[in-house]
Design an enzyme around this catalytic site. Structure first.
Site, short mmCIF file in Angstrom:
data_model
loop_
_atom_site.label_atom_id
_atom_site.label_comp_id
_atom_site.label_asym_id
_atom_site.label_seq_id
_atom_site.Cartn_x
_atom_site.Cartn_y
_atom_site.Cartn_z
N SER A 160 0.11 -2.84 12.02
CA SER A 160 0.70 -3.96 11.30
C SER A 160 1.96 -4.46 12.01
O SER A 160 2.56 -3.74 12.82
CB SER A 160 1.01 -3.57 9.85
OG SER A 160 1.82 -2.44 9.87
N LYS B 93 -9.46 -1.95 2.09
CA LYS B 93 -9.13 -0.76 2.88
C LYS B 93 -9.94 0.46 2.41
O LYS B 93 -10.35 1.28 3.22
CB LYS B 93 -7.63 -0.46 2.77
CG LYS B 93 -6.74 -1.59 3.23
CD LYS B 93 -6.99 -1.96 4.67
CE LYS B 93 -5.98 -2.98 5.15
NZ LYS B 93 -6.26 -3.43 6.52
N ARG C 234 0.86 -1.19 0.00
CA ARG C 234 0.00 0.00 0.00
C ARG C 234 0.89 1.23 0.00
O ARG C 234 1.97 1.23 0.60
CB ARG C 234 -0.87 0.04 1.26
CG ARG C 234 -2.05 -0.91 1.24
CD ARG C 234 -2.96 -0.68 2.43
NE ARG C 234 -2.31 -0.98 3.68
CZ ARG C 234 -1.85 -0.10 4.54
NH1 ARG C 234 -1.99 1.19 4.33
NH2 ARG C 234 -1.27 -0.48 5.66
N ASP D 6 -9.20 -8.94 10.00
CA ASP D 6 -8.71 -7.59 9.67
C ASP D 6 -9.71 -6.47 9.93
O ASP D 6 -9.31 -5.40 10.36
CB ASP D 6 -8.26 -7.57 8.20
CG ASP D 6 -7.38 -6.38 7.87
OD1 ASP D 6 -6.54 -6.00 8.70
OD2 ASP D 6 -7.52 -5.81 6.76
C1 OXD Z 1 -2.79 -3.82 6.45
C2 OXD Z 1 -3.31 -5.03 5.79
O1 OXD Z 1 -1.85 -3.21 5.94
O2 OXD Z 1 -4.27 -5.60 6.33
O3 OXD Z 1 -3.31 -3.47 7.51
O4 OXD Z 1 -2.79 -5.41 4.73
MN MN Z 2 -5.10 -4.56 7.98
#
Ligand code: OXD
Ligand code: MN
Length: 586
Positions: free
Chosen positions: A246, A204, A67, A273
């Site tokens: 994380s 996300k 990300r 998550d």
């Molecule tokens: C994060 C993921 O970066 O779940 O939180 O990938």
């Molecule tokens: Mn995550």
């Protein structure tokens, strides 16, 4: 008459100019078609069908492996609406600038229209999204991570009740990569990345950034939390939500094999998550997992750290940027055992150990959640599961005790707002830097975090049976630099104390930061832990907390007058409680 979905798809096709448009139905045949296209593309490989049935390895572009928070924007009307912790772009300026990148971006490509439900199909808490994308890998991944296709299409019908998300790989140039959220319109635009949270827009972008805005408007909660159920000897299951930044073992905790299983304590996974939570008629906050799969970090995952997921990965799994053995099996650092000879690294080259790890540190598995042996029988319950405890946590070498309970909801919100974690060598070059990450939502809150704290405070007034709020730290180290707590399956001992506190039991001592287990409070039979180590694990050291209080003051100052008064008061009250203790000691 065309539907709102058809109109949006038409408009999008006019802008991006694909060769053809395909509406996805979510079928197995369609999935296999996506895999065939990925294999033809030359960046994906079939794995050993005997040991990893229907599993594939995808290699993303080497500049597109994680990300990209610095390229992620909240396009709210004003910068202050996005707040000091988010990047902001004016919505109109963003549309102009990034619209130009979408213009013709899908020429010579197929535009897939992917309708998907986040959450169980029949749950009133679920939401619908539609992702338009030019990546077959994204379509295949969305089929694992969401309820994709026909069911979503039926739910949308002729309504406009869906979150549109436009995604194109663009040219994968990081200087032309943008992940944009328009919270007023509930719209997502992502260009220039084919990877994970940048490209699988349900995760996300929708389930956290856009959903957090919806949740505040509509009186519910969208949190970066795992959901687990702790079964106790009578068979009763108590559900907990836990938020960790994380690299703190969230997936491992959600899927833990309990060290106290022979005593009747077992952990069930609902989600690893994200949690969406609404107040239910029984007075509890009920949570659903909006996702249908796990998109987990591979390195460090092995039979010791997460045997459940290792079992789950043996079929129907997409691996991204892991290494491959000569037997065409996936491999990564921490999977267990020596690296086999003839390993191919994540870039597709013969692995040379002197040139870095074989698997990318952020390499991933994408696996259907139902394949985990630990999956809860309630994981798709439309009404969700009642949450009795929230657990916040972080990686703190010195500061935080193994576990403590907040004094009440408001204090618990303060505990979440002051969450922080120390960076590890695996995540960045700088080891031991403390990063503030309130509720683990720093990169995922779609609006000003000061208002987000305010939303938490408001929810506390509305939930008749609110969860009790705890903080854990598995990572405290002794003077010798070694971890004091064994972690992994032994963490169930901490969950057991949390369960006992929820039930009004569990021996505790009050400290300035909240209730810490009494020396005899934790179930430690079968574990070799000396009183000295236990004392250190549970210690609240005023000197360390003094500097923490200074640090959080600086962090909160960023929010200026928008910070809720209650948070400021909790901060002052914590400082007062420590000075009272110091006064008594003197
Ligand atoms: C994060 C993921 O970066 O779940 O939180 O990938
Ligand atoms: Mn995550």
């Amino acid at each position: 008459m065309s539907t709102p979905l058809e109109r949006w798809v038409d408009e999008t096709a006019k802008l991006t100019k694909p060769d053809r448009v395909v509406f996805c139905d979510g079928s197995e045949a369609e999935y296999q078609g996506m895999i065939a296209e990925m294999l033809r593309g030359g960046d994906s490989y079939a794995l050993n069908d005997k040991s990893y049935a229907n599993c594939y390895l995808h290699r993303s572009n080497a500049n597109d492996v994680a990300r990209t928070e610095h390229l992620t924007f909240i396009c709210a009307p004003t910068k202050d609406d996005a707040g000091p912790t988010n990047n902001w772009m004016d919505p109109e300026a963003a549309k102009r600038k990034v619209g130009a990148l979408f213009d013709g971006a899908m020429r010579k490509r197929t535009m897939y229209v992917v309708p998907y439900i986040m959450g169980p199909v029949k749950s009133p808490i679920s939401k619908v999204g539609v992702e338009v994308t030019d990546s077959a890998y994204v379509v295949a991944s969305m089929r694992i991570m969401s309820r994709m296709g026909k069911a979503a299409m039926e739910r949308i019908g002729s309504s406009s009740d869906f979150v549109p998300g436009l995604h194109s790989l663009g040219d994968l140039d990081p200087t032309r990569r943008y992940i944009l959220h328009f919270p007023q319109e509930k719209l997502i635009w992502s260009v220039g990345s084919g990877y994970g949270g940048n490209a699988l827009l349900g995760k996300k972008c929708l389930a956290l950034r856009i959903a957090s805005v919806m949740a505040r408007e509509q009186g519910w909660m969208a949190e970066h939390m795992l959901i687990l159920g702790l079964e106790s000897p009578g068979g009763k299951v108590t559900y907990m939500g836990a938020a960790f930044p994380s690299a703190c073992g969230k997936t491992n905790l959600a899927m833990m094999v309990s060290a106290l299983e022979s005593q009747g304590y077992k952990v069930w996974t609902v989600g690893d998550d994200i949690a969406w939570m609404q107040i239910a008629p029984d007075g509890y906050l009920h949570a659903i997992n909006p996702e249908a799969g796990f998109f987990g970090v591979a390195p460090g995952t092995g039979m010791k750290t997460n045997p459940n997921v290792m079992g789950a990965l043996r079929k129907n799994t997409l691996f991204t940027n892991v290494a491959m053995t000569p037997e065409r099996e996936p491999w990564w650092e921490g999977i267990g055992g020596e690296a086999p000879t003839g390993l191919i690294n994540w870039k597709g080259e013969k692995w040379d150990p002197s040139k870095g790890p074989a698997a990318h540190p952020n390499s991933r598995y994408t696996v259907p959640a139902r394949q985990s042996p630990s999956i809860s029988p309630k994981w798709e319950a439309p009404e969700g599961v009642p949450i009795s405890a929230f657990i916040f946590g972080g990686r703190r070498t010195r500061l935080a005790p193994l576990v403590y309970e907040s004094l009440d909801w408001q204090h618990g919100v303060f505990v979440g707002a002051t969450m922080a974690s120390e960076t590890t060598a695996a995540a960045t070059g700088d080891v031991g830097i403390t990063r503030r990450d309130p509720m683990a939502m720093l990169p995922f809150c779609g609006y000003n975090m000061a208002d987000y704290f305010g939303h938490w405070l408001e929810m506390g007034k509305k939930i008749p049976k609110p969860p009790k709020i705890f903080h854990v730290n598995w990572f405290r180290k002794g003077a010798d630099g070694k971890f004091l707590w064994p972690g992994y399956g032994e963490n169930v001992r901490v969950l057991k104390w949390i369960l006992e506190r929820v039930e009004g039991q569990g021996a505790a001592q009050e400290t300035p930061i909240g209730y810490v287990p009494a020396m005899n409070g934790l179930t430690l039979d079968g574990l070799k832990i000396s009183d000295e180590v236990l004392n250190e694990l549970l210690r609240v050291n005023p000197q360390d907390w003094e500097s923490e209080i200074g640090d959080t003051k600086d962090f909160f100052a960023k929010f200026g007058n928008r910070l809720p008064r209650e948070i400021r008061e909790e901060h002052e009250e914590l400082a007062r409680r420590f000075s009272r203790v110091a006064g008594v000691a003197r």
